[in-house]
Scaffold this motif. Structure first.
Motif, short mmCIF file in Angstrom:
data_model
loop_
_atom_site.label_atom_id
_atom_site.label_comp_id
_atom_site.label_asym_id
_atom_site.label_seq_id
_atom_site.Cartn_x
_atom_site.Cartn_y
_atom_site.Cartn_z
N TYR A 102 75.38 2.84 -5.43
CA TYR A 102 74.73 4.03 -5.98
C TYR A 102 73.40 4.30 -5.30
O TYR A 102 73.10 5.44 -4.90
CB TYR A 102 74.53 3.86 -7.49
CG TYR A 102 73.49 4.79 -8.06
CD1 TYR A 102 73.71 6.17 -8.14
CD2 TYR A 102 72.26 4.30 -8.52
CE1 TYR A 102 72.75 7.02 -8.65
CE2 TYR A 102 71.30 5.14 -9.04
CZ TYR A 102 71.54 6.50 -9.10
OH TYR A 102 70.58 7.35 -9.61
N GLU A 103 72.59 3.27 -5.13
CA GLU A 103 71.28 3.46 -4.52
C GLU A 103 71.40 3.89 -3.06
O GLU A 103 70.62 4.72 -2.58
CB GLU A 103 70.47 2.17 -4.66
CG GLU A 103 70.06 1.88 -6.10
CD GLU A 103 69.36 0.54 -6.28
OE1 GLU A 103 68.75 0.32 -7.34
OE2 GLU A 103 69.45 -0.31 -5.34
N THR A 104 72.38 3.34 -2.35
CA THR A 104 72.62 3.76 -0.96
C THR A 104 73.04 5.22 -0.89
O THR A 104 72.57 5.99 -0.05
CB THR A 104 73.71 2.86 -0.33
OG1 THR A 104 73.27 1.50 -0.33
CG2 THR A 104 74.01 3.30 1.09
N MET A 105 73.91 5.63 -1.80
CA MET A 105 74.37 7.00 -1.82
C MET A 105 73.23 7.95 -2.20
O MET A 105 73.10 9.05 -1.62
CB MET A 105 75.55 7.15 -2.78
CG MET A 105 76.11 8.56 -2.84
SD MET A 105 77.73 8.61 -3.64
CE MET A 105 78.73 7.84 -2.38
N ALA A 106 72.41 7.54 -3.16
CA ALA A 106 71.29 8.39 -3.55
C ALA A 106 70.34 8.60 -2.37
O ALA A 106 69.86 9.72 -2.13
CB ALA A 106 70.55 7.75 -4.73
N VAL A 111 68.41 11.93 -3.01
CA VAL A 111 68.22 12.00 -4.46
C VAL A 111 67.45 10.76 -4.90
O VAL A 111 67.70 9.65 -4.42
CB VAL A 111 69.59 12.04 -5.18
CG1 VAL A 111 69.40 12.02 -6.69
CG2 VAL A 111 70.37 13.28 -4.75
N ALA A 112 66.52 10.96 -5.81
CA ALA A 112 65.77 9.82 -6.34
C ALA A 112 66.68 8.96 -7.20
O ALA A 112 67.27 9.43 -8.18
CB ALA A 112 64.58 10.30 -7.16
N ALA A 113 66.83 7.69 -6.84
CA ALA A 113 67.71 6.79 -7.58
C ALA A 113 67.10 6.47 -8.95
O ALA A 113 65.91 6.18 -9.05
CB ALA A 113 67.95 5.52 -6.80
N GLN A 114 67.93 6.52 -9.97
CA GLN A 114 67.48 6.16 -11.30
C GLN A 114 67.64 4.67 -11.52
O GLN A 114 68.49 4.03 -10.88
CB GLN A 114 68.28 6.93 -12.35
CG GLN A 114 68.14 8.43 -12.28
CD GLN A 114 68.94 9.13 -13.37
OE1 GLN A 114 68.95 8.71 -14.53
NE2 GLN A 114 69.63 10.20 -12.98
N ALA A 115 66.86 4.14 -12.43
CA ALA A 115 66.95 2.72 -12.78
C ALA A 115 67.12 2.63 -14.29
O ALA A 115 66.14 2.54 -15.04
CB ALA A 115 65.70 1.97 -12.34
N PRO A 116 68.37 2.69 -14.80
CA PRO A 116 68.58 2.70 -16.24
C PRO A 116 68.08 1.43 -16.91
O PRO A 116 68.05 0.35 -16.30
CB PRO A 116 70.10 2.83 -16.39
CG PRO A 116 70.67 2.53 -15.06
CD PRO A 116 69.63 2.75 -14.04
N ALA A 117 67.67 1.58 -18.15
CA ALA A 117 67.16 0.45 -18.93
C ALA A 117 68.30 -0.22 -19.69
O ALA A 117 69.46 0.19 -19.60
CB ALA A 117 66.08 0.93 -19.88
N GLY A 118 67.97 -1.23 -20.45
CA GLY A 118 68.94 -1.88 -21.33
C GLY A 118 69.92 -2.76 -20.58
O GLY A 118 69.54 -3.55 -19.71
#
Length: 555
Positions: A102-106, A111-118
């Motif tokens: 995902y981060e590579t594709m972003a 696109v700014a890569a998100q970093a979900p919590a939890g």
């Protein structure tokens, strides 16, 4: 531990739920807690999977792992704590792979890569004590003191329905049938749960969305079963043994049964089905095997006596395993998502040890007098004579249809289904699916103008057939399903049943009678929502409920 996902739930101490060192299903506290933690870990995979899908990418291996992992946490599937420790490590690896992709594709798309919590940030503890410490914070009742019992109950309804969806999707996947729409829906639901929703309306909306998703999954599974084995055909199945070496196959997985039939062809071993495997005899490509000898025993809750008396080895292919007793523990094998510590597990259809055990054990010494039951009335069979059924209704020969189906179990109250089915008037038709059928499938129901009064539609996995039959009848009579002379009397036990119930509610089907007890995770407040919006009714006394159903439709 705390668990209340099935009908075996301990209800003896006020607040319902199994909370001691061992659940009523036989699951110990360590395994229960590791299952809770695995659900948490799988949510983390789904959080990144949902983000990756938003950029046009998906990780099919992660998708498949999610289905498998969720399946292992269903009631009476896997009791082996060691397997869950290994799956937790594997879950973290899948999450990291999806995250990296995902981060590579972003980055590539600007696109700014998100970093979900939890759950997405969870890292597995170094050893078992650390894993169990992590599990303490992620149980099904987490946040109860903050959000209240109704929200926790609705959240559990979503989770348990999703477990059923994943189990059905896994059954289809192992037969080679997959759907990106299904995988995306599963990831979306897990991502939703990872955000810890607290609005009752939002949770109910998600539950109904899962019901709609499960309809697609059941359609996929129906295509998998019929595509692989042909359409079910009316078939008289032998229920008594024949002399010779024998293997008993229980659970639900038809692919495992087919692989075993192939592995034992010409080996001098007879194969018998048990429990929900009974419908296998109706599929042309399975019943073509001459050594598929018949069905042995009853529903899953009878397995400890059935397995003890069976003179050969047993293969458990999916949910419904009960703790193996000492006198047959050395001759039971598991495969797929199933597991019990100390019981031999066979991967990738490596059935040689099973066959060796069958040849070493005595088998049946003599052939018993033949007894049969007739099965194979899935949708293709019933809809193939729909014109006769419709004419019989119009002529007044068939007054009412009852779908009396679902899971069986050992709890008091399940004789209700026997009494209800056997008391159904002679001008009514009883359709059944799931192992609930063992309550009454040897009763002589007779026929109405050549149409059998008892129509066995198959496994709980064949619920799609029941839905399609109802929809086809509604179309033929130009009315809604709720306007048909049809009553649904459902026995629930575990999470597959929860998924099917959500599908029925999503289709707008009302006035379902549910029993023998309502799920413990449905608080009085949640039950009231289901009563008000969908007319859900707990079962009562069989003859009174039967009379009420006939009177309501007659009116």
């Amino acid at each position: 531990m705390f668990c209340y996902q099935c009908e075996q739930t301990d209800r003896a101490h006020g607040a319902p739920g199994c909370a001691s060192a061992k659940g009523n299903c036989g699951k110990d506290a360590t395994t229960a807690d590791l299952q809770d933690l695995l659900i948490h870990a799988v949510k983390g995979i789904a959080q990144y999977n949902a983000l990756a899908r938003g950029l046009g990418s998906a990780d099919r291996e992660a998708d498949r792992f999610i289905l498998y992992a969720m399946f292992t946490t269903l009631t009476n599937v896997n009791f082996n704590a060691g397997r869950f420790v290994a799956m937790l490590r594997e879950a973290a690896q899948h999450r990291d792979c999806v995250k990296a992709a995902y981060e590579t594709m972003a980055l590539a798309q600007g696109v700014a890569a998100q970093a979900p919590a939890g759950p997405a940030r969870w890292q597995p503890g170094a050893d078992l004590p650390q894993l169990l410490a992590q599990a303490a914070d992620v149980g099904v009742d987490a946040g109860l003191d903050v959000v209240g019992a109704d929200i926790v109950g609705l959240r559990a309804l979503v989770l348990y329905g999703l477990k059923g969806v994943c189990a059905y999707a896994h059954h289809a996947r192992v037969l080679g049938y997959e759907s990106d729409e299904v995988y995306a829906g599963v990831a979306s639901a897990l991502d939703f749960l990872a955000r810890e929703p607290v609005a009752a309306g939002e949770l109910l909306e998600q539950a109904l969305a899962l019901g709609s998703l499960n309809l697609k999954v059941m359609e996929l599974l129906d295509a998998a079963n019929t595509g692989r084995f042909g359409n079910q055909q009316p078939t008289a199945v032998r229920m008594t043994p024949v002399a010779g070496k024998a293997i008993l196959v229980s659970g639900h997985d038809l692919g495992d049964l087919e692989a075993l039939l192939q592995a034992t062809e010409g080996a001098g071993v007879q194969i018998y089905t048990h429990g929900e495997m009974l419908p296998a005899h109706a599929y042309p490509k399975l019943k073509a095997y001459a050594h598929l000898a018949g069905n042995y025993g009853g529903a899953w809750q009878d397995q400890q006596s059935d397995f003890a008396n069976f003179p050969g080895p047993i293969l458990m292919t999916s949910n419904c395993l009960i703790e193996p007793l000492p006198h047959y523990r050395q001759r039971i094998f598991t495969t797929g998502p199933v597991g019990w510590a100390g019981v031999r597990h066979l991967e990738h259809h490596a059935f040689a040890p099973l066959v060796q055990a069958a040849l070493a054990l005595p088998g049946f010494r003599e052939t018993a007098p033949e007894e049969t039951v007739t099965i194979g009335f899935a949708r293709h069979t019933v809809l193939g004579v729909a014109d006769k059924v419709i004419d019989a209704v119009k002529a007044g020969q068939i007054r009412h249809f009852f779908l009396i189906g679902g899971c069986d179990g050992a709890a008091p109250g399940r004789n209700y289904y026997t009494e209800f089915a056997q008391a159904a008037p002679d001008d009514t038709v009883v359709m059944t699916l799931g192992c609930n059928k063992y309550r009454f499938n040897r009763h002589a129901f007779g026929d109405i103008g050549g149409i059998p009064r008892l129509l066995d539609l198959g496994q709980c996995n064949d619920s799609y057939s029941a839905i399609q039959i109802a929809l086809a009848l509604a179309e033929a009579f130009e009315c809604g399903v709720n306007d048909l002379p049809l009553s649904l009397v459902i026995s629930w036990f575990e999470q597959k049943a929860a998924a099917v119930l959500l599908t029925l509610l999503a289709l707008g089907i009302r006035n379902i009678r549910l029993g023998p007890t309502l799920p413990a995770f449905l608080t009085p407040g949640v039950v009231q929502i289901l009563v008000d919006q969908f007319g859900i009714q707990p079962i009562g006394e069989a003859h009174a409920d039967l009379a009420a159903a006939l009177a309501r439709k007659a009116a």
